[in-house]
Design a protein around this motif. Structure first.
Motif, PDB file in Angstrom:
ATOM      1  N   PRO A   1       0.857  -1.209   0.000  1.00  9.15           N
ATOM      2  CA  PRO A   1       0.000   0.000   0.000  1.00  9.15           C
ATOM      3  C   PRO A   1       0.861   1.214   0.000  1.00  9.15           C
ATOM      4  CG  PRO A   1      -0.787  -1.497   1.630  1.00  9.15           C
ATOM      5  CD  PRO A   1       0.448  -2.080   1.055  1.00  9.15           C
ATOM      6  N   ASN A   2       0.915   1.947  -0.329  1.00 13.66           N
ATOM      7  CA  ASN A   2       1.106   3.328  -0.714  1.00 13.66           C
ATOM      8  C   ASN A   2       1.133   3.372  -2.238  1.00 13.66           C
ATOM      9  OD1 ASN A   2       1.606   6.003  -0.798  1.00 13.66           O
ATOM     10  ND2 ASN A   2       3.803   5.832  -0.376  1.00 13.66           N
ATOM     11  N   PRO A   3      -0.028   3.201  -2.865  1.00 10.99           N
ATOM     12  CA  PRO A   3      -0.019   3.079  -4.310  1.00 10.99           C
ATOM     13  C   PRO A   3       0.065   4.398  -5.054  1.00 10.99           C
ATOM     14  CG  PRO A   3      -2.232   2.793  -3.454  1.00 10.99           C
ATOM     15  CD  PRO A   3      -1.323   2.973  -2.276  1.00 10.99           C
ATOM     16  N   ALA A   4      -0.089   5.519  -4.349  1.00 14.32           N
ATOM     17  CA  ALA A   4      -0.294   6.768  -5.069  1.00 14.32           C
ATOM     18  C   ALA A   4       0.906   7.188  -5.903  1.00 14.32           C
ATOM     19  CB  ALA A   4      -0.654   7.872  -4.079  1.00 14.32           C
ATOM     20  N   ALA A   5       2.104   7.091  -5.336  1.00 13.52           N
ATOM     21  CA  ALA A   5       3.259   7.669  -6.001  1.00 13.52           C
ATOM     22  C   ALA A   5       3.669   6.919  -7.254  1.00 13.52           C
ATOM     23  CB  ALA A   5       4.431   7.702  -5.021  1.00 13.52           C
ATOM     24  N   ALA A   6       3.307   5.652  -7.350  1.00 15.94           N
ATOM     25  CA  ALA A   6       3.819   4.833  -8.443  1.00 15.94           C
ATOM     26  C   ALA A   6       2.986   4.924  -9.708  1.00 15.94           C
ATOM     27  CB  ALA A   6       3.905   3.382  -7.990  1.00 15.94           C
ATOM     28  N   ARG A   7       1.792   5.467  -9.649  1.00 13.48           N
ATOM     29  CA  ARG A   7       0.925   5.498 -10.826  1.00 13.48           C
ATOM     30  C   ARG A   7       1.465   6.417 -11.916  1.00 13.48           C
ATOM     31  NH1 ARG A   7      -2.772   1.850 -12.615  1.00 13.48           N
ATOM     32  NH2 ARG A   7      -4.069   1.105 -10.927  1.00 13.48           N
ATOM     33  N   SER A   8       1.436   5.910 -13.134  1.00  9.98           N
ATOM     34  CA  SER A   8       1.791   6.730 -14.292  1.00  9.98           C
ATOM     35  C   SER A   8       0.586   7.559 -14.704  1.00  9.98           C
ATOM     36  CB  SER A   8       2.227   5.833 -15.459  1.00  9.98           C
ATOM     37  OG  SER A   8       2.236   6.551 -16.658  1.00  9.98           O
ATOM     38  N   ALA A   9       0.825   8.745 -15.253  1.00  9.87           N
ATOM     39  CA  ALA A   9      -0.278   9.600 -15.694  1.00  9.87           C
ATOM     40  C   ALA A   9      -0.537   9.465 -17.183  1.00  9.87           C
ATOM     41  CB  ALA A   9       0.018  11.058 -15.354  1.00  9.87           C
TER      42      ALA A   9
ATOM     43  N   CYS B   1       1.748   1.556 -12.820  1.00 12.24           N
ATOM     44  CA  CYS B   1       2.002   0.632 -11.709  1.00 12.24           C
ATOM     45  C   CYS B   1       1.708   1.268 -10.356  1.00 12.24           C
ATOM     46  CB  CYS B   1       3.459   0.175 -11.735  1.00 12.24           C
ATOM     47  SG  CYS B   1       3.986  -0.551 -13.298  1.00 12.24           S
ATOM     48  N   TYR B   2       1.472   0.411  -9.387  1.00 12.51           N
ATOM     49  CA  TYR B   2       1.399   0.879  -8.011  1.00 12.51           C
ATOM     50  C   TYR B   2       1.947  -0.187  -7.083  1.00 12.51           C
ATOM     51  CZ  TYR B   2      -3.047  -1.762  -7.676  1.00 12.51           C
ATOM     52  OH  TYR B   2      -4.023  -2.735  -7.693  1.00 12.51           O
ATOM     53  N   ILE B   3       2.404   0.255  -5.928  1.00 15.03           N
ATOM     54  CA  ILE B   3       3.052  -0.607  -4.945  1.00 15.03           C
ATOM     55  C   ILE B   3       2.040  -0.993  -3.873  1.00 15.03           C
ATOM     56  CG2 ILE B   3       4.937  -0.799  -3.281  1.00 15.03           C
ATOM     57  CD1 ILE B   3       5.823  -0.590  -6.188  1.00 15.03           C
ATOM     58  N   THR B   4       2.123  -2.232  -3.431  1.00 12.43           N
ATOM     59  CA  THR B   4       1.249  -2.717  -2.373  1.00 12.43           C
ATOM     60  C   THR B   4       2.009  -3.754  -1.560  1.00 12.43           C
ATOM     61  OG1 THR B   4      -0.950  -3.620  -1.904  1.00 12.43           O
ATOM     62  CG2 THR B   4       0.214  -4.521  -3.811  1.00 12.43           C
ATOM     63  N   GLY B   5       1.314  -4.467  -0.671  1.00 16.42           N
ATOM     64  CA  GLY B   5       1.973  -5.502   0.121  1.00 16.42           C
ATOM     65  C   GLY B   5       3.057  -4.965   1.023  1.00 16.42           C
ATOM     66  N   GLY B   6       2.840  -3.789   1.636  1.00 18.55           N
ATOM     67  CA  GLY B   6       3.848  -3.213   2.515  1.00 18.55           C
ATOM     68  C   GLY B   6       5.092  -2.779   1.785  1.00 18.55           C
ATOM     69  N   GLY B   7       4.974  -2.505   0.485  1.00 20.16           N
ATOM     70  CA  GLY B   7       6.117  -2.090  -0.320  1.00 20.16           C
ATOM     71  C   GLY B   7       6.818  -3.229  -1.015  1.00 20.16           C
TER      72      GLY B   7
ATOM     73  N   GLN C   1      -5.541  -4.504  -3.256  1.00 18.59           N
ATOM     74  CA  GLN C   1      -4.324  -4.335  -2.469  1.00 18.59           C
ATOM     75  C   GLN C   1      -3.997  -5.638  -1.759  1.00 18.59           C
ATOM     76  OE1 GLN C   1      -3.602  -0.725  -0.227  1.00 18.59           O
ATOM     77  NE2 GLN C   1      -5.445   0.235  -1.095  1.00 18.59           N
ATOM     78  N   TYR C   2      -2.727  -5.775  -1.384  1.00 22.06           N
ATOM     79  CA  TYR C   2      -2.250  -6.917  -0.613  1.00 22.06           C
ATOM     80  C   TYR C   2      -1.717  -6.428   0.730  1.00 22.06           C
ATOM     81  CZ  TYR C   2      -2.266 -10.077  -4.707  1.00 22.06           C
ATOM     82  OH  TYR C   2      -2.634 -10.861  -5.779  1.00 22.06           O
ATOM     83  N   THR C   3      -1.860  -7.272   1.764  1.00 23.29           N
ATOM     84  CA  THR C   3      -1.257  -6.954   3.052  1.00 23.29           C
ATOM     85  C   THR C   3       0.202  -7.427   3.060  1.00 23.29           C
ATOM     86  OG1 THR C   3      -2.007  -9.056   4.015  1.00 23.29           O
ATOM     87  CG2 THR C   3      -3.468  -7.150   4.246  1.00 23.29           C
TER      88      THR C   3
ATOM     89  N   ARG D   1       3.983  -8.943  -8.913  1.00 26.05           N
ATOM     90  CA  ARG D   1       5.393  -9.313  -8.860  1.00 26.05           C
ATOM     91  C   ARG D   1       6.058  -8.671  -7.656  1.00 26.05           C
ATOM     92  NH1 ARG D   1       7.004  -5.850 -14.190  1.00 26.05           N
ATOM     93  NH2 ARG D   1       7.005  -3.756 -13.266  1.00 26.05           N
ATOM     94  N   ARG D   2       7.111  -9.305  -7.189  1.00 24.28           N
ATOM     95  CA  ARG D   2       7.876  -8.755  -6.071  1.00 24.28           C
ATOM     96  C   ARG D   2       8.724  -7.590  -6.575  1.00 24.28           C
ATOM     97  NH1 ARG D   2       8.367 -11.874  -1.538  1.00 24.28           N
ATOM     98  NH2 ARG D   2      10.347 -10.826  -1.073  1.00 24.28           N
TER      99      ARG D   2
END
Length: 491
Positions: free
Chosen positions: A15-23, A32-38, A386-388, A486-487
């Motif tokens: 989770p903190n998906p906001a910064a990774a999204r392409s516009a 892309c966005y990040i999840t699973g605690g990064g 999202q993933y934990t 993916r990791r």
């Protein structure tokens, strides 16, 4: 009736998906966005598959499709599809399929199942009604076809969730939990906003106003069990009102047919029915929809319900929260633990599914959402995921599902689904579900071995196969899509 589509999409997960999204535009570089605690990433790229699961006839609908992968190749395996469909017409005569609308709050109360093989999982298999409310028909000469009308109380199964029994202890039954509705009284002086019909907005399920303001109901959980996904027994209460029994469902056979079994509400360990927090007009009840997942021989029932403090608001303004109940045995008289709040408040009408992720010690959490206003295509309906970071249940509650203000339902963790819509850029991604194993945890068909999941959803805005828009539910197509995760340390 079913159609197979191969629309190209793009999704990889994480989770903190906001910064990774392409516009960028959807068809350009992956977003892309990040999840699973990064530790995980979900990206939207052109290799992801989407398609049409089914485009129903105008007298039928399909919603809440759970695809169940059973650990056997013979019947009832390897794949069972479980979903909610329309109530059958009471007539046994051969008649053409008419344009149909939901005019009774119990119409749309049929549990349907169908068996298929993994190679055909992207097309809904032939299915049959398993149990339902018998709705009598009323001949309408001016229209020349039958239409359901109100009848006696009975089973009105909605939002089915299928799950294995204690197979580790040799139990052969599978269980299906569904949502019925019970009528409750209208308190004197109750505000019209709670009991009346509000115009100018689309309702959650129906096409027309149902019975009048006196028809106030709440949702209750009911339970069925099966050995073969064809014949079902309903958990009922004995005549004295105290004992419980399993009663086989048998379809009516015309005049003099026996009434269907009256299901007993599922009870929790405190001896209280598992019921929605708030009452509402019959077509506007909310709560208890979710998922069931077995982890370490414990059943985890995760669902949304209205916040009790919002019961005084109009149904469409009532915020929700995410709740958890657990169980060790689904056949006992008191099935579930008392409810524990995991997260909230969430937007009104939110639907959240939770299951153990495929091949990981993490929870996967999918939920209805809107894309942010600056996303490709603008703030349209999508499904977020999202993933934990691990299997801690508290980790589900720490996920930030929605951006502020929460009531807007927006999230940057959207999958970027492309199928469906009305052609003008509007989408309605309703009643989503996914493929699970027999224990309710994420799985994928063998034709997609490297995917992280297989998703289904209904779009009530997409054109019907007949080209008619009589109903916002009947005839509307259901879609499917895969996603990849993916990791982040594997790049």
């Amino acid at each position: 009736m079913a159609a197979l589509g191969g629309v190209a999409i793009s999704v990889l997960l994480g989770p903190n998906p906001a910064a990774a999204r392409s516009a960028g535009f959807e068809g350009s570089a992956p977003s892309c966005y990040i999840t699973g605690g990064g530790g995980l990433e979900i990206c939207r790229e052109g290799s992801e598959a989407e398609g049409v699961l089914i485009a129903p006839a105008p007298c039928a609908f399909v919603r809440g499709v759970q695809i169940l992968k059973l650990p056997r190749t013979e019947a009832p395996g390897p794949i069972q599809t479980v979903f909610q469909g329309q109530t059958p017409f009471a007539s046994r005569r051969e008649e053409p399929c008419p344009e149909r609308r939901a005019t009774d709050s119990r119409d749309g109360g049929s549990l349907r199942t169908g068996r298929t093989v993994e190679a055909l999982v992207t097309t809904l298999p032939p299915s049959a009604d398993r149990f339902w409310v018998d709705l009598p028909e009323e001949r309408t000469k001016s229209r020349g076809w039958s239409e359901p009308t109100p009848s006696a109380e009975g089973i009105g199964p909605r939002d089915p969730i299928a799950i294995a029994g204690r197979d580790w202890a040799g139990e052969a039954y599978s269980y299906v939990f569904l949502l019925g509705q019970e009528r409750v009284g209208v308190a004197a002086g109750q505000d019209e906003a709670q009991t009346g019909r509000r115009r100018g907005r689309r309702r959650a399920e129906p096409d027309e106003a149902g019975p009048g303001p006196a028809d106030v109901r709440r949702r209750v959980q009911i339970e069925a069990r099966t050995l073969d996904f064809q014949s079902f027994e309903i958990r009922t209460r004995s005549a004295d009102g105290y004992g419980l029994s399993w009663t086989p469902f048998q379809a009516g056979t015309g005049r003099g047919r026996s009434n269907p079994p009256s299901p007993a509400p599922v009870m929790d360990e405190a001896g209280k029915p598992v019921a929605s927090a708030c009452t509402a007009p019959a077509f506007e009840t909310h709560g208890l929809a979710g998922s069931i997942s077995i982890v370490e021989r414990t059943y985890h029932y995760v669902y949304t319900d209205v916040l009790p403090e919002d019961c005084g608001l109009a149904p469409e303004k009532r915020r929700t929260a995410l709740y958890l109940r657990t169980a060790q045995d689904l056949s006992g008289p008191k099935v579930w633990s008392v409810a524990k709040k995991l997260a909230g408040p969430l937007p009104p009408g939110s639907l959240v599914r939770v299951a153990r992720a495929k091949g990981m010690q993490r929870w996967a959490v999918s939920y209805t959402c809107q894309r942010p206003a600056n996303a490709p295509g603008g703030p349209v309906a999508d499904i977020c995921l999202q993933y934990t970071a691990d299997m801690s249940l508290d980790g589900i509650g720490t996920l930030k599902l929605y951006a502020d203000p929460v009531e807007a339902g927006r999230s940057p963790a959207y999958l970027g689904l492309r199928s469906g819509g009305d052609g003008s850029g509007r989408f309605d991604r309703s009643a989503h579900f996914w493929m699970t194993d027999a224990q309710g945890n994420l799985d994928t068909p063998s034709i997609y071995p490297n995917k992280a999941g297989f998703l289904t959803w209904l779009d009530r805005l997409a054109p019907t196969a007949s080209g008619r828009d009589t109903s916002s539910l009947y005839g509307r197509p259901v879609y499917w899509a895969t996603w990849t995760v993916r990791r982040t340390d594997a790049q």
